[in-house]
Design a protein around this motif. Structure first.
Motif, PDB file in Angstrom:
ATOM      1  N   ASN A  97       6.508   8.437   8.422  1.00 49.47           N
ATOM      2  CA  ASN A  97       6.322   8.164   6.999  1.00 49.47           C
ATOM      3  C   ASN A  97       5.404   6.975   6.743  1.00 49.47           C
ATOM      4  OD1 ASN A  97       7.723  10.305   5.862  1.00 49.47           O
ATOM      5  ND2 ASN A  97       9.694   9.276   6.138  1.00 49.47           N
ATOM      6  N   MET A  98       4.579   6.705   7.718  1.00 49.44           N
ATOM      7  CA  MET A  98       3.566   5.676   7.531  1.00 49.44           C
ATOM      8  C   MET A  98       2.216   6.309   7.846  1.00 49.44           C
ATOM      9  SD  MET A  98       5.362   2.265   9.044  1.00 49.44           S
ATOM     10  CE  MET A  98       6.192   2.809  10.511  1.00 49.44           C
TER      11      MET A  98
ATOM     12  N   TRP B 268       0.028   2.677   5.159  1.00 50.54           N
ATOM     13  CA  TRP B 268       0.529   3.009   3.831  1.00 50.54           C
ATOM     14  C   TRP B 268       1.930   3.594   3.965  1.00 50.54           C
ATOM     15  CZ3 TRP B 268      -2.939   3.098  -0.655  1.00 50.54           C
ATOM     16  CH2 TRP B 268      -4.217   2.622  -0.348  1.00 50.54           C
ATOM     17  N   LEU B 269       2.809   3.163   3.093  1.00 52.70           N
ATOM     18  CA  LEU B 269       4.175   3.691   3.128  1.00 52.70           C
ATOM     19  C   LEU B 269       4.300   4.866   2.165  1.00 52.70           C
ATOM     20  CD1 LEU B 269       6.566   0.584   3.131  1.00 52.70           C
ATOM     21  CD2 LEU B 269       5.618   1.848   5.055  1.00 52.70           C
ATOM     22  N   ILE B 270       4.930   5.916   2.629  1.00 47.74           N
ATOM     23  CA  ILE B 270       5.189   7.055   1.747  1.00 47.74           C
ATOM     24  C   ILE B 270       6.656   7.494   1.879  1.00 47.74           C
ATOM     25  CG2 ILE B 270       2.824   7.928   1.830  1.00 47.74           C
ATOM     26  CD1 ILE B 270       3.963  10.137   3.770  1.00 47.74           C
ATOM     27  N   ASP B 271       7.001   8.500   1.107  1.00 45.70           N
ATOM     28  CA  ASP B 271       8.301   9.165   1.230  1.00 45.70           C
ATOM     29  C   ASP B 271       9.470   8.224   0.940  1.00 45.70           C
ATOM     30  OD1 ASP B 271      10.061  11.160   1.665  1.00 45.70           O
ATOM     31  OD2 ASP B 271       9.650  11.438   3.787  1.00 45.70           O
ATOM     32  N   VAL B 272       9.594   7.809  -0.283  1.00 48.20           N
ATOM     33  CA  VAL B 272      10.614   6.819  -0.617  1.00 48.20           C
ATOM     34  C   VAL B 272      11.682   7.344  -1.581  1.00 48.20           C
ATOM     35  CG1 VAL B 272       9.219   4.793  -0.130  1.00 48.20           C
ATOM     36  CG2 VAL B 272       9.065   5.853  -2.372  1.00 48.20           C
ATOM     37  N   SER B 273      11.823   8.666  -1.635  1.00 46.99           N
ATOM     38  CA  SER B 273      12.840   9.187  -2.560  1.00 46.99           C
ATOM     39  C   SER B 273      14.243   8.771  -2.129  1.00 46.99           C
ATOM     40  CB  SER B 273      12.738  10.706  -2.678  1.00 46.99           C
ATOM     41  OG  SER B 273      12.988  11.301  -1.434  1.00 46.99           O
ATOM     42  N   GLN B 274      14.411   8.565  -0.848  1.00 44.60           N
ATOM     43  CA  GLN B 274      15.749   8.217  -0.354  1.00 44.60           C
ATOM     44  C   GLN B 274      15.957   6.708  -0.264  1.00 44.60           C
ATOM     45  OE1 GLN B 274      13.298   9.482   1.773  1.00 44.60           O
ATOM     46  NE2 GLN B 274      13.023   7.342   2.291  1.00 44.60           N
ATOM     47  N   SER B 275      14.956   5.952  -0.607  1.00 46.04           N
ATOM     48  CA  SER B 275      15.093   4.499  -0.479  1.00 46.04           C
ATOM     49  C   SER B 275      16.178   3.969  -1.412  1.00 46.04           C
ATOM     50  CB  SER B 275      13.763   3.819  -0.796  1.00 46.04           C
ATOM     51  OG  SER B 275      12.776   4.288   0.096  1.00 46.04           O
TER      52      SER B 275
ATOM     53  N   ALA C  45      14.813   3.296   4.230  1.00 52.82           N
ATOM     54  CA  ALA C  45      15.865   4.226   4.653  1.00 52.82           C
ATOM     55  C   ALA C  45      15.352   5.482   5.363  1.00 52.82           C
ATOM     56  CB  ALA C  45      16.783   4.613   3.489  1.00 52.82           C
ATOM     57  N   ASP C  46      14.067   5.632   5.491  1.00 52.17           N
ATOM     58  CA  ASP C  46      13.559   6.702   6.358  1.00 52.17           C
ATOM     59  C   ASP C  46      12.232   6.229   6.955  1.00 52.17           C
ATOM     60  OD1 ASP C  46      13.436   9.088   7.686  1.00 52.17           O
ATOM     61  OD2 ASP C  46      12.706  10.254   5.988  1.00 52.17           O
ATOM     62  N   LEU C  47      12.227   4.980   7.332  1.00 53.36           N
ATOM     63  CA  LEU C  47      10.984   4.385   7.815  1.00 53.36           C
ATOM     64  C   LEU C  47      10.787   4.712   9.294  1.00 53.36           C
ATOM     65  CD1 LEU C  47       8.704   2.538   6.759  1.00 53.36           C
ATOM     66  CD2 LEU C  47       9.925   0.618   7.787  1.00 53.36           C
TER      67      LEU C  47
ATOM     68  N   PRO D 284       0.826  -1.209   0.000  1.00 55.72           N
ATOM     69  CA  PRO D 284       0.000   0.000   0.000  1.00 55.72           C
ATOM     70  C   PRO D 284       0.862   1.261   0.000  1.00 55.72           C
ATOM     71  CG  PRO D 284      -0.722  -1.537   1.701  1.00 55.72           C
ATOM     72  CD  PRO D 284       0.573  -2.045   1.174  1.00 55.72           C
ATOM     73  N   CYS D 285       0.774   2.025  -1.065  1.00 54.67           N
ATOM     74  CA  CYS D 285       1.561   3.248  -1.188  1.00 54.67           C
ATOM     75  C   CYS D 285       0.896   4.124  -2.244  1.00 54.67           C
ATOM     76  CB  CYS D 285       3.000   2.930  -1.589  1.00 54.67           C
ATOM     77  SG  CYS D 285       3.159   2.225  -3.233  1.00 54.67           S
ATOM     78  N   PRO D 286       1.242   5.393  -2.310  1.00 48.27           N
ATOM     79  CA  PRO D 286       0.647   6.242  -3.346  1.00 48.27           C
ATOM     80  C   PRO D 286       0.971   5.703  -4.737  1.00 48.27           C
ATOM     81  CG  PRO D 286       1.824   7.567  -1.735  1.00 48.27           C
ATOM     82  CD  PRO D 286       2.170   6.138  -1.451  1.00 48.27           C
ATOM     83  N   GLN D 287       0.014   5.891  -5.614  1.00 50.73           N
ATOM     84  CA  GLN D 287       0.210   5.438  -6.986  1.00 50.73           C
ATOM     85  C   GLN D 287       0.711   6.618  -7.808  1.00 50.73           C
ATOM     86  OE1 GLN D 287      -3.383   3.976  -8.681  1.00 50.73           O
ATOM     87  NE2 GLN D 287      -2.407   3.585 -10.662  1.00 50.73           N
TER      88      GLN D 287
END
Ligand code: ADP
Ligand code: MN
Length: 515
Positions: A409-410, A418-425, A403-405, A343-346
């Motif tokens: 960010n949930m 839902w997980l968000i903010d994954v630019s740094q993953s 990497a920023d969990l 579950p995350c933004p599409q």
């Protein structure tokens, strides 16, 4: 290209004073204070016109080659657009003329002079065709290569407690020094890295506090000068990008700002109609605008340039392209997660540094972060097992470490996380991938242990459960040392063979935990 020269030069002409002060500042010479909703309304064109016609032209030039102008759907309804097109044409001709003169003067001479600084369209500001690539597989995260080569990583020696602890302090100190580059760009941190400065946690935290309060102070000062925070959040170029999306009907309206962070600003919007039939635009969208503050990236230049892995790739990129890579990376990572059913933004669309995705929440109200929501003990337990599963999926199926969990960010929405903010993953084999994973595990463990989930694994157990590794150290210090040793092994292998080890999965797949 000399980054200093570049940064100093984008305004070939009389640049307005506000621009040099705050790259995010809106030209406020005449415009009166107004809310973002107003700006994003039908009147936008008019407002932009008013604002920007009063601003100096060079700013306008920088946008000139954007997608607005180049597509078939040239927007001629706005005088500003027309003016930009004309200006762009003029600048191109001017530059061409300069180039001819340059050539004439230089001839075959071995010593040549350059008119570069007289050009209207600087390479820095211009959007080359390369820029139009909306995304690419950015497998490496340039910013996480934060260990400068001047302080080479020393592998840990032996398992003795003394050695490890001491070593840890040194590494920690260096890390702290390196982390100072995350402070606000105005904050002068000196060249601690060059002199191999090691900051203790105490000193670092004090500095961090100071940096933050300084930042807030300067933000307050700015705020007085500028209009609302939301106004300040986007620069004219970004506003044009957003305006274009609304204009094209892709977005219905942009209603307002959900969040203003250091590296990004997030807006809410109602989705519109898609240009292509196979794509459906969600009824509500979140627009993440990555800040293109240039200063922050000048500082990071050296890390990238000195890092053998990035040398080729990044030496040619200017800061604006690098910021776009963050946006690309977020999109890329979200897509991977989507494919794995997490579950995350599409992702809806990526335009330069602006990422449009589906909105998690309803009726303009974003879903609460896990840290802000009070869950029943049942839901808490459910959330925990869900996250455990997602972390495993992320690692195994997406080949990613968040990497920023953390509970920041949930989001809690529709009875699930839902997980968000994954630019740094990053991928697990990133030089610091396992350290990031451990940090993620620590955040998750602590949150759920504090939240009363008795079943919650501790950080080390969670790490092993997610990674499928079997690190047996029974204390955090040794555990981290082993993690770093694994990373070091991988790094050495990369250095020697130019390839990544697949060792992180050598123990077989991580077990998938189920409730
Ligand atoms: P940052 O790097 O600034 O932390 P995030 O991606 O975490 O960026 O977004 C900041 C905030 O914006 C989030 O904490 C969340 O409240 C909100 N947000 C971001 N994306 C969405 C989304 N797709 N739906 C709803 N809210 C979102
Ligand atoms: Mn965030």
């Amino acid at each position: 290209m000399d980054p200093v020269g570049v940064a100093a030069a984008p305004d070939a002409g009389p640049g307005p004073a506000w621009r040099s002060k705050c790259p995010w500042g809106a030209p406020n010479t005449t415009s009166i204070s107004c809310s973002l909703a107003d700006v994003m309304s039908e009147q936008l064109a008019k407002e932009l016109q008013l604002e920007e016609e009063n601003a100096a032209f060079p700013e306008v030039v920088a946008v000139a080659e954007g997608p607005f102008i180049t597509g078939e759907n040239i927007d001629t309804s706005s005088d500003l657009m027309l003016a930009q097109m004309l200006q762009m044409e003029f600048d191109r001709e001017y530059d061409a003329q300069l180039r001819r003169e340059e050539k004439k003067i230089n001839g075959d001479s071995k010593v040549s002079i350059s008119f570069e600084n007289y050009r209207k369209v600087h390479p820095y500001d211009s959007d080359s065709s390369e820029d139009e690539v909306d995304w690419q597989d950015t497998r490496h995260d340039p910013y996480r290569a934060d260990k400068p080569t001047t302080t080479p990583r020393r592998g840990f020696i032996g398992k003795g407690k003394d050695i490890t602890t001491k070593h840890d302090e040194v590494v920690c100190g260096r890390k702290n020094t390196a982390r100072m580059e995350n402070f606000a760009p105005e904050f002068q941190v000196g060249d601690g890295i060059g002199m191999d400065l090691k900051l203790s946690n105490q000193v670092f935290n004090a500095l961090k506090q100071h940096a933050y309060s300084e930042e807030r102070r300067s933000a307050r000062l700015h705020e007085k000068k500028e209009h609302s925070t939301a106004e300040k959040a986007v620069d004219p170029k970004t506003r044009l990008l957003l305006y274009k999306m609304v204009n094209a009907g892709m977005l219905e309206t942009i209603t307002g700002c959900i969040s203003t962070g250091k590296e990004s600003v997030v807006f809410h919007a109602y989705g519109g109609k898609s240009a292509t039939e196979d794509k459906v635009i969600p009824p509500e969208c979140a627009i993440k605008v990555f800040k293109t503050t240039l200063n922050e990236f000048k500082n990071r230049d050296k890390y990238i340039k000195d890092d053998y892995r990035f040398k080729d790739r990044f030496s040619k990129l200017n800061p604006r392209k690098i910021i776009r890579m963050w946006a690309e990376k977020e999109m890329h990572n979200l897509t991977r997660m989507q494919n794995a059913g997490i579950p995350c933004p599409q992702v809806v669309i990526l335009k330069k540094h602006v990422l449009v995705m589906s909105f998690i929440g309803q009726d303009q109200v974003p879903a609460p972060k896990l840290k802000d929501v009070t869950l029943s003990s049942e839901d808490m337990k459910k959330a925990y097992y869900q996250i455990l599963n997602m972390m495993q999926q992320l690692y195994k199926e997406c080949n990613l470490v968040h990497a920023d969990l953390s509970e920041y960010n949930m989001l809690w929405h529709d009875g699930k996380v839902w997980l968000i903010d994954v630019s740094q993953s990053v991928e697990p084999t990133h030089p610091h991938g396992l350290e990031f994973l451990f940090r993620d595990c620590r955040n998750v463990s602590q949150f759920f242990q504090k939240g009363g989930v008795a079943e919650a694994l501790n950080e080390r157990e969670l790490f092993n459960a997610v990674s499928g590794l079997n690190i047996t150290a029974d204390n955090v210090v040794d555990f981290q040392a082993e993690i770093e040793a694994l990373e070091k092994m991988n790094e050495d292998h990369v250095q020697n063979h130019g390839k990544k080890l697949s060792m992180f999965s050598s123990n077989g797949d991580p077990p998938i935990y189920d409730e």
